[in-house]
Structures are given as C-alpha cells and as structure tokens.
Design an enzyme around this catalytic site. Sequence first.
Site, PDB file in Angstrom:
ATOM      1  CG  ASP A 193      50.993  52.514  57.540  1.00 50.80           C
ATOM      2  OD1 ASP A 193      51.995  51.778  57.534  1.00 50.80           O
ATOM      3  OD2 ASP A 193      50.631  53.167  58.531  1.00 50.80           O
ATOM      4  CG  HIS A 265      54.625  52.948  59.058  1.00 53.47           C
ATOM      5  ND1 HIS A 265      54.230  51.639  59.278  1.00 53.47           N
ATOM      6  CD2 HIS A 265      54.904  53.466  60.279  1.00 53.47           C
ATOM      7  CE1 HIS A 265      54.272  51.382  60.585  1.00 53.47           C
ATOM      8  NE2 HIS A 265      54.683  52.470  61.221  1.00 53.47           N
ATOM      9  CD  GLU A 344      55.239  51.743  64.925  1.00 54.72           C
ATOM     10  OE1 GLU A 344      55.031  51.030  65.918  1.00 54.72           O
ATOM     11  OE2 GLU A 344      54.507  51.738  63.915  1.00 54.72           O
TER      12      GLU A 344
HETATM   13  C1  ACM Z   1      51.722  54.517  65.849  1.00 52.03           C
HETATM   14  O1  ACM Z   1      50.882  53.875  66.499  1.00 52.03           O
HETATM   15  N1  ACM Z   1      52.671  53.892  65.192  1.00 52.03           N
HETATM   16  C2  ACM Z   1      51.687  55.971  65.820  1.00 52.03           C
END
Ligand code: ACM
Length: 638
Positions: A193, A265, A344
Amino acid sequence: MKRIFLLLLPTILTFQAFAQTDANMGIIPVPVSIKKNNGTFQLDKSVALISNETANAKTADLLNAFIVTKGGFALRETKAVTNTQKAIVLTSVGADKLPAEGYTIQITTNQIKVIGSGAGLFYAVQSLMQLMPEKKDDKITIQTAEINDYPRFKYRGMHLDVSRHFFPISFIKKYIDILAMYKLNTFHWHLTDDQGWRIEIKKYPKLTTVGGKRNGTIVGNYPGTGGTDNTEHGGVYTQEEVKQIIVYAASKYINVIPEIEMPGHASAAIAAYPELSAFPDRDTWIGEKAPWTGDRKGKQVQQTWGVFDDVFVPTDNTFKFLENVLDEVIALFPSKYIHIGGDECPKEYWKQSPFCQQFIKDNNLKDEHGLQSYFIQRIEKHVNAKGRSIIGWDEILEGGLAPNATVMSWRGEAGGIEAAKQNHDVIMTPGSAGLYFDHKASASADEPLTISGLGSGFSNFQKVYNYDPIPKVLTTDQQKYIIGVQGNVWTEYMETPAKVEYMIFPKILSLAEIAWSPIARKDVKNFMEERVPLHLAKLDKSNTNYWVPVPIGQPEKVVNGENFTIELKAPIIGAKIFYTLDNYRPSENATAYTTPIKINVPQGQKKILKTIVITPSGKRSVVSETTFNNGAPEVKAK
Ligand code: ACM
C-alpha cells in the site's frame, strides 16, 4: 433400593453441575444440528484415543495436546478398542458421504466418535475442544449428543493490512490460530500500500529497502491532528518467512491470499521505482496540513492515510514490473486466488499525462475508467495464464469487469449485487454491515483512536451478527455467486497486536457464525447471552485482548417513564457490573450489580444509569449510559 439410590446420587449431582445448559453446547459458529441426549461421557485418563489414518495424525495430536492442557492428562493412543471401552475415535471412514469440510460427532456415554476428513476432521476437533467444560476431580464431563455440521459458505475470510502497520510473524501465526479456532478458512494478507511494501521481491530489492519503510507517521486522526511521531516504521516479510506462514496456515486448513495493490495505492512502489509513475520527476504530494518527517523532495513513502494521485502509469515497463512481481508472488503462494486490489485509483494523473491520454486513444478506450478496466484485464490475462484467478475490490466493475474476476464488495452491497448479476463470484465485505473491523464499536468517548468520519458507521458484534451476506434482491441462481464473506482489518490506527485483537474480538465470533452457520440457526439471544459470554470468559484467561461488551439487558440511550426495574447480565461469564445513578463515572468503587436495579424518577426529573463491566483479568468496557426520563425538559446543546 435405598442403597442404589444413594449410589446414583453423586452421579446425578455431577451431571447437574456440569451439564451444558446451552442448547448449542457453547459452540461458535453454531453447528448445523445438535441433538442432545441424556447422560455424559466422562473424559479421564482411562480414555483411549484412536486415530488409525496417518493423514489424521496431526489433528489427533492437536486434540491430545488440548486435553493435556485442559485435563492435565494425555490420552493413551491405541489402534482399537471394543465397543464397551471408553475411547475417542477419530476416523475418515464415512467422511466421503459428508458435505465439503463437514463432520459429525457422536458422543455416547462410553465413546466419542468423530467422522471427517482433512478440514472436516480438524473442524470437528475444534468443536469438540469448544464444548469441553473445565475439569473437576481430574475429569472433563461431556454432554452426550449428536452433532452434524458443514459450512454455509466456502469462502470464510479475515483480512489484515500489514502496510499501514507491520506485524511480526509471531502475530501473523497467532492471527491464523484465531481464524482456525472459528472455522475461518482464508487469510487475506494485504501486503502492499502507500505506506509500505511488505513482501520481498527478489527482482526488485528497492521495493523493500526503499518502499518497506517510512520516516514517520501522523499522530491522531487524519491528516494528523497530533503532528508526526518522527519515528521510522518499517518491516518486511522475506520470501522464506512467507513460505513459513503459508505452510503454517495450511496446517490449519487456511488458504493465504496475497494482495498486491494496483493501479492505485502505489506510493511505496513508486518511491522505490519512480519510473512507475506518470510523472517520475514530480515530488510526492504532501498535503498542506499533513505533518511530515524528513525529506519532502522526490518520491516518498506516504506518512499519512488516504488516497493518493500518484498511481501506476500503464507503460510496458510497468506491466513488465507488475508481471514479474506477480510471478514471484504466484511462485510463493499456492492460492487459486491472487488479489490485485483495484480500489480507490484516482484518475487525476492519468488525465494530466499526455502518455495516458494517447494510450487511451490508441487502445480505443472510452476514458480513464476504461483505462482502469484495461489495466485490470491485462493483469488478469497474465494471472490466468499462470492458472490462477484474480480477486479485486468492487471498483474493478467500473469500465467493465475482467472476464474471470471475483469481486470483493466493500462499498456496500451494490458492487457485489451487480457482479452476481453478471455471473461473477462475489465475496461480501461491506463496511455498512460492520465488516470493516477497523471502525469503532460505539460512539462512547471511551473508545480508543480509530478511523474517523465513519461513513458507514460503527462495527460491533451485534451488527455483524445481524448481517446476511446473501442480498434478498438476488434470484436463487444469482445467490450462488455469493461464495462468502470477510472481515477487514485496516491498520492505520492499530500499531500493536493488542489493538488488532481489541478491534477484532468479539466481532470475529459473529463473522464466523454468519460465514459458517445456516441462517435458520441464527439465534441472537443464544449467541449474545450464552455463547459469546462463554467464549469471552475463555479469552479473558488467555493473553488475548478484546473489546468488552456492555451489560446485557441495559436499555438503549433514553427511556421515558416513572418506575423501572432493570435486570442486567454480565456479557462475560465471571465479569462484574458496577453502576452509578449519581452521574459519577462508575468503577470498582461504585455499586456492584447483584439484583435488579429499581429506579424511581420523580415527575419532571431524570436519572442516568451508568454502568461499567470489569472482567476477571481487569479489562473494562466503555461506560454505558441510559437516561430514564419522567418528563424532564430536554437540555438543548448550545
Ligand atoms: C478499501 O477499503 N479501500 C477496499
């Protein structure tokens, strides 16, 4: 006659003292069926343990080791006994007729016969261990019964984010132990991440030497209300350690799914290899309000939480990089599923990048969402070519779903419903149903720091228990695509194993039950008032942390009237409830609850009952308040 009666008496008394009063014999998740019979099986050191199949040896050892701890004696292992000799028999003979992962347990007065194979036998032993009460006079007295059991869902998962905070191998093993105890069979390991890349990739050493650590972390809620901690946070699992974890998990019938996040991410990977960004020379964006430690120039591993614009650029170089990374990951993990994230991913850098805009045109893509879909589909082809399947968060629906993808529905159920309608497998993990275990359990100011701005509300064990992973809007055919359910543990605000434990217990008990047990066996009262208090009492004696529930029976917030009798019950066997009616914060110095509390409220007044639960090990619940109002004017907040 009289003599016989006297001889029988002690047995009857023992039976009464030890009989399981709970219809479900204390087992979580509740089995498909339990038929209790009259009488007990006395487990003592004269009992033999019979397990003749080599494949079952480890499960037999697990049971015997448990009996050593629980009873203080080991069972003698033998090959065979007569029907009248006392024994626990573990066998796979007949298991081929059971559903996948299923088992049966027959407890009679002289034998316990357990049938299952592989995971099924392992789960049978988990149930057997759970239903054993404490020993008395060197005997463990077990209620006779017939248990038949198998899971509702084949995917029963728990996730753990090790990027935001790193957790040592010892804790990963403990986490796996917890999952196994509750018949969860999947560990979703969120390994990469923005705040840290945690898995060694031999071809790209900088992923861990550079991407595996950050110079500081914000203190307090986003964007860092308490500044920065000025402390380096790092941690990497070597490939050898990863292998160790996979083997350990497999010994407990748990599959480990690695998650490698893309295309968003990606800050940690980009800090290591800036050419993976659409703008390699642009400094990492650091919010004006974000506290920061160290260098602000160049590409940096993020020190605060959120979503960042610097994502993977879709060049051949990036795809080659990701394919090489995935090849090493696939070589390590035997899992059918590889999680590729997909959530995201802001489109801002792709919009600004001439390369990305040309790429969209050249590949006849509609827009940046089309590019996201292209990205995932190209990666899916590579993963499929290696004989594996991808899982992605529900954003992978946007711009068109990759043909063989499984969707993890986290932004409510809508993504999962849509994917099921498109005949794609779905794992339900909506935050709105409490499956984001990083959300706090209540609004109490006593709750510790957790993620703020709880868009999808609280997460507590009551809410999780009430959730049914199969949405009613799906047809019977579509429902088959819901392969399971998962709890997610994002660790922005969990720096220690103890905090992770606090956030997952007792929610994980509810998760286990909704993942395993048939809906017809849902019984809130039995779960909340019988089985959870028993399990938390056992947990209280271990070195595992947990959130202490508030008293059972305490009314919600405000009730109107004059006279009340409030009957409370401790949410953990052996815990004490203390209360005040004088507006002071309760502690062990307040009144101990022993009998129902009588409350009289004069006309025009109100009284506030404040309670706290304190467990035998000294753990405390949040203070829970109920206002009893007899026509008092409401005091408006200014
Ligand atoms: C997430 O909570 N971004 C999968």
